[in-house]
Design an enzyme around this catalytic site. Structure first.
Site, PDB file in Angstrom:
ATOM      1  N   GLY A 118      44.331  39.197  37.902  1.00 14.55           N
ATOM      2  CA  GLY A 118      44.056  38.606  36.581  1.00 14.55           C
ATOM      3  C   GLY A 118      45.238  39.156  35.609  1.00 14.55           C
ATOM      4  O   GLY A 118      44.900  39.384  34.409  1.00 14.55           O
ATOM      5  N   SER A 131      48.091  38.261  34.813  1.00 15.92           N
ATOM      6  CA  SER A 131      49.063  37.532  33.870  1.00 15.92           C
ATOM      7  C   SER A 131      48.752  37.418  32.367  1.00 15.92           C
ATOM      8  O   SER A 131      49.817  36.854  31.687  1.00 15.92           O
ATOM      9  CB  SER A 131      49.302  36.052  34.596  1.00 15.92           C
ATOM     10  OG  SER A 131      47.994  35.518  34.355  1.00 15.92           O
ATOM     11  N   SER A 183      47.884  36.940  39.848  1.00 19.82           N
ATOM     12  CA  SER A 183      46.785  35.840  39.399  1.00 19.82           C
ATOM     13  C   SER A 183      47.266  34.395  40.325  1.00 19.82           C
ATOM     14  O   SER A 183      48.264  34.312  41.388  1.00 19.82           O
ATOM     15  CB  SER A 183      47.144  35.549  38.151  1.00 19.82           C
ATOM     16  OG  SER A 183      48.322  34.384  37.877  1.00 19.82           O
ATOM     17  N   ASP A 189      44.356  33.361  44.922  1.00 17.85           N
ATOM     18  CA  ASP A 189      43.226  32.890  44.232  1.00 17.85           C
ATOM     19  C   ASP A 189      42.340  34.024  44.959  1.00 17.85           C
ATOM     20  O   ASP A 189      42.149  34.087  45.971  1.00 17.85           O
ATOM     21  CB  ASP A 189      42.831  31.594  44.657  1.00 17.85           C
ATOM     22  CG  ASP A 189      41.679  31.217  44.044  1.00 17.85           C
ATOM     23  OD1 ASP A 189      40.750  31.875  43.769  1.00 17.85           O
ATOM     24  OD2 ASP A 189      41.052  29.736  44.092  1.00 17.85           O
ATOM     25  N   SER A 244      31.503  43.493  31.625  1.00 22.31           N
ATOM     26  CA  SER A 244      31.088  42.932  30.468  1.00 22.31           C
ATOM     27  C   SER A 244      29.817  43.302  29.818  1.00 22.31           C
ATOM     28  O   SER A 244      28.942  43.911  30.514  1.00 22.31           O
ATOM     29  CB  SER A 244      31.104  41.591  30.612  1.00 22.31           C
ATOM     30  OG  SER A 244      30.904  40.961  28.918  1.00 22.31           O
ATOM     31  N   TYR A 304      27.846  33.424  33.577  1.00 24.61           N
ATOM     32  CA  TYR A 304      28.584  34.683  33.308  1.00 24.61           C
ATOM     33  C   TYR A 304      27.787  35.949  33.137  1.00 24.61           C
ATOM     34  O   TYR A 304      28.365  36.829  33.980  1.00 24.61           O
ATOM     35  CB  TYR A 304      29.417  34.548  31.981  1.00 24.61           C
ATOM     36  CG  TYR A 304      30.484  35.390  31.664  1.00 24.61           C
ATOM     37  CD1 TYR A 304      31.634  35.216  32.124  1.00 24.61           C
ATOM     38  CD2 TYR A 304      30.179  36.379  30.552  1.00 24.61           C
ATOM     39  CE1 TYR A 304      32.608  36.329  31.753  1.00 24.61           C
ATOM     40  CE2 TYR A 304      31.202  37.260  30.333  1.00 24.61           C
ATOM     41  CZ  TYR A 304      32.350  37.305  30.702  1.00 24.61           C
ATOM     42  OH  TYR A 304      33.319  38.095  30.661  1.00 24.61           O
ATOM     43  N   LYS A 343      28.405  39.124  35.808  1.00 20.16           N
ATOM     44  CA  LYS A 343      28.661  40.596  35.315  1.00 20.16           C
ATOM     45  C   LYS A 343      27.742  41.617  35.584  1.00 20.16           C
ATOM     46  O   LYS A 343      27.933  42.530  35.606  1.00 20.16           O
ATOM     47  CB  LYS A 343      29.126  40.379  33.791  1.00 20.16           C
ATOM     48  CG  LYS A 343      30.367  39.142  33.555  1.00 20.16           C
ATOM     49  CD  LYS A 343      31.739  39.759  34.074  1.00 20.16           C
ATOM     50  CE  LYS A 343      33.185  39.273  33.981  1.00 20.16           C
ATOM     51  NZ  LYS A 343      34.068  40.098  34.438  1.00 20.16           N
TER      52      LYS A 343
END
Ligand code: NDP
Length: 250
Positions: free
Chosen positions: A15, A17, A39, A65, A144, A157, A161
């Site tokens: 990730g 990018s 990414s 991916d 997170s 989410y 996490k």
């Protein structure tokens, strides 16, 4: 921040990018790491890889991916071909679908869990195998504040996490004898492509939850990143560092 602590190390950032991942990839390049950026969009990762070369390090852009085991293995093969080792993995690729549980579609649940949790497993497994063999490595999973705080409309989410924090502990314990340290960084809100729309609508609500009364920035992650990537964290494993302006203190 300039620092030679990681000079010559090989780092892989998923990730990388945009958003926080791009910020961490740039920092690792600035710290002297040869940096691999992953990414799904090759043009975007290539652009970050080209920028990072400006720090005098080697970089590699890979499209993959993280939810697809064969694509993840292909990245690891490319990295081994070019560098022969991986010293630092930052498992950062992630996404979110913000909806109440009663409206959340099964495929939306799967997408969030697959990217944020299965992705961390697959990339950690493929890179972990290399690190166990080389008997050294630093893995940093990006969790997170939502990994320990419940939030309405973040069912998938928060679950993903929270699970990343747990998976970090298990990876840490399984690879402890191989001198591989696995830790997590858990940020609070940082303005990125993932969060900018929500932040623009709810800035005051978000800031009210942060004792320091500001959003985080990509640069706020640098301290934890440098600690967990370097020998300064050699006696730390299975931990999650919250970089959150005090959000989880209460
Ligand atoms: P962005 O949406 O800005 O960036 C996400 C990155 O992940 C992009 O590079 C994207 O590239 C990549 N990505 C997404 N899905 C996949 C996939 N299946 N395979 C490979 N790459 C993928 O997000 P942020 O920078 O905001 O977030 C980065 C991480 O930090 C996430 O794990 C997020 O949960 C976490 N985080 C973010 C916070 C914030 O406030 N921003 C706070 C706390 C944690 P592409 O889509 O082209 O593949």
């Amino acid at each position: 921040m300039h620092c030679d602590l990681l000079k010559g190390k090989v780092a892989l950032v998923t990730g990388g990018s945009k958003g926080i991942g791009k910020g961490m990839a740039q920092s690792l390049g600035r710290f002297g790491c040869n940096t691999v950026i992953v990414s799904r969009n090759l043009d975007e990762v290539q652009q970050v890889a080209d920028e990072i070369k400006g720090f005098g390090v080697t970089s590699l852009a890979c499209a993959a991916d993280v939810t697809k085991k064969s694509q993840v293995q292909n990245v690891v093969d490319q990295v081994l071909n070019k560098f022969g080792r991986v010293d630092i993995l930052v498992s950062n690729a992630g996404m979110n679908v913000r909806k109440p549980l009663l409206d959340l579609e099964e495929n939306e649940w799967d997408k969030v869990i697959n990217t944020n949790l299965k992705g961390v497993f697959l990339v950690g497994q493929a890179v972990g195998a290399v690190m166990v063999k080389q008997k050294s490595g630093k893995i940093i999973n990006i969790a997170s504040v939502a990994g320990i705080k419940g939030r309405p409309s973040l069912g998938a989410y928060c679950s993903s996490k929270g699970a990343v924090i747990q998976l970090t502990k298990v990876m840490a314990l399984e690879w402890v004898d191989a001198n591989v340290q696995v830790n997590a960084i858990a940020p609070s809100y940082i303005e990125t492509p993932m969060t900018k729309d929500f932040i623009s609508k709810k800035r005051d609500v978000i800031l009210n939850r942060v004792p320091m009364r500001r959003l985080g920035t990509e640069r706020d992650i640098d301290g934890a990143l440098l600690l967990l990537s370097s020998h300064y964290s050699d006696f730390m494993t299975g931990q999650t560092i919250f970089v959150d302006g005090g959000s989880t203190a209460s």
